[in-house]
Design a protein around this motif. Sequence first.
Motif: not given
Length: 516
Positions: A116-118, A238-243
Amino acid sequence: MRASSHAARRGRDRKAEVLMPLPGRHRFAPEDAPRVAVLGGGIAGLAAATALAERGAQVALYEQGGALGGRLAGWHTRLTDGSSVTMSRGFHAFFRQYYNLRGLLRRADPSLVRLTPLPDYPLRHSGGLTDSFAGVPRTPPFSALGFAALSPTFGWRDLAAIDARAALPLFDVRVPEVYARFDGVSATRFLESVRFPEAAHHLAFEVFSRSFFADPRELSAAEMLLMFHVYFLGSAEGLLFDVPNEPFPRALWNPLGDYLQRLGTDIRTGTPVRSVHPCGSGAEVRTDTAGERYDAVVLALDVNGLRQVVAASPGLGTPDWRDDIASLRTAPPFLVSRLWLDRPVRADRAGFLGTSGYGGLDNISVLERYEGEAARWAARTGGSVVELHAYAVEEEAARESMPGKLTEQLHEVYPEVREARVVDARHEWRSDCPLFSVGTHHRRPAVRSPHRWLALAGDAVRSGLPVALMERAATTGFLAANTLLAGWGVQGQVLWTVPRAGRSAVLRAAAAHARN
């Protein structure tokens, strides 16, 4: 199953590069399938085992722990309120440029619905400044320009003081050239030469370098430069990520283990390997109870495990290779403290917050923001599940008091939980991550070993590609399998990577001119 059917999927970055394996037949015939032992059930071992088993090899996967996942394994524990929960070594970010890791996970989760993306990854300094990546463009150089424009940390006057010539290497990172130029320099020394503003140094650099579990004064500048290429200046992901949206075992490793077993893999958890001995054209793998012969072996162990197995296997390698393995070191200890609180953190708190200047506290996770198990506990009790990390804890004397200090620092950052009662807590100390200290890159082992039947994999292993952390583990796992498969004339795994050079021809030319 054709070798091309499980190629890692590229993300949004059109400049991401594909690495094709050597040509060959698509899989082994049943009568000539080799027996391969993969030592280590973490990301690297799972990747190697997957590529080999998909092509018909008879794979035995050895893991000394009781479950798959290696350093990302999880285990059950019972809280004082009677709840059964899953503990682990803490938060990990699954970035969108982890092409090969995500390709591995797609074997059991084709659409990656278990990630799931943060929405953001804020960075906060104790002086009050907070940076965010939520509104930053993803494509370089607009990512860097957008971050600078939106950031309270980077004042235009500070930016004007930057030594542009010294900063140019950030825009043209190449492997292995970056190691030849900067492995002998510390991350801190490089940043000082660039003259970044102090607050930016803390937020945008120290926070990131400490994600390698090392003090930036000890971390190789080459690793830091590579990191900025992979995550920011060289990639358009980019620097966004999932967890994972559930604990690691449920979301990731149990489904992948089931997939491997359907392929015929013999998964042997709770089975540490003590030594490996050359035997004819292959090797004998010895555990506490038995020895078995294999046609090939993949050593996908952490630093401590690799050193121990090689030291106990006098027939492996050459003297220089063995000395290089023995020279590997682990990063300083780190602490993961997980607190189950009887009241919630404020609703607008981020799922993950990087921190700097708060003593030993490096980040805070609010697990119920993204993990189903924690969300169900929080909904049932009205509380929160909060995780605190402290990296590179050097002083032995500080360990006993560190959990209490982290809780005090949590109260400083999130004062609404100052009066919260801790329903239960778990404190996990570890010291098993590789240390990429100044001047040591040339001694790190490569995927290929002195034996044709032996390959190495893991986040401490050199690959010649711009990869880091979990993606380095997955990529070297696939490369280890590809190395063995090529020797048998079988086509290996298709891989992807972020661009292997800076994205801008103008900046590459300027960096080359500055070098000359």
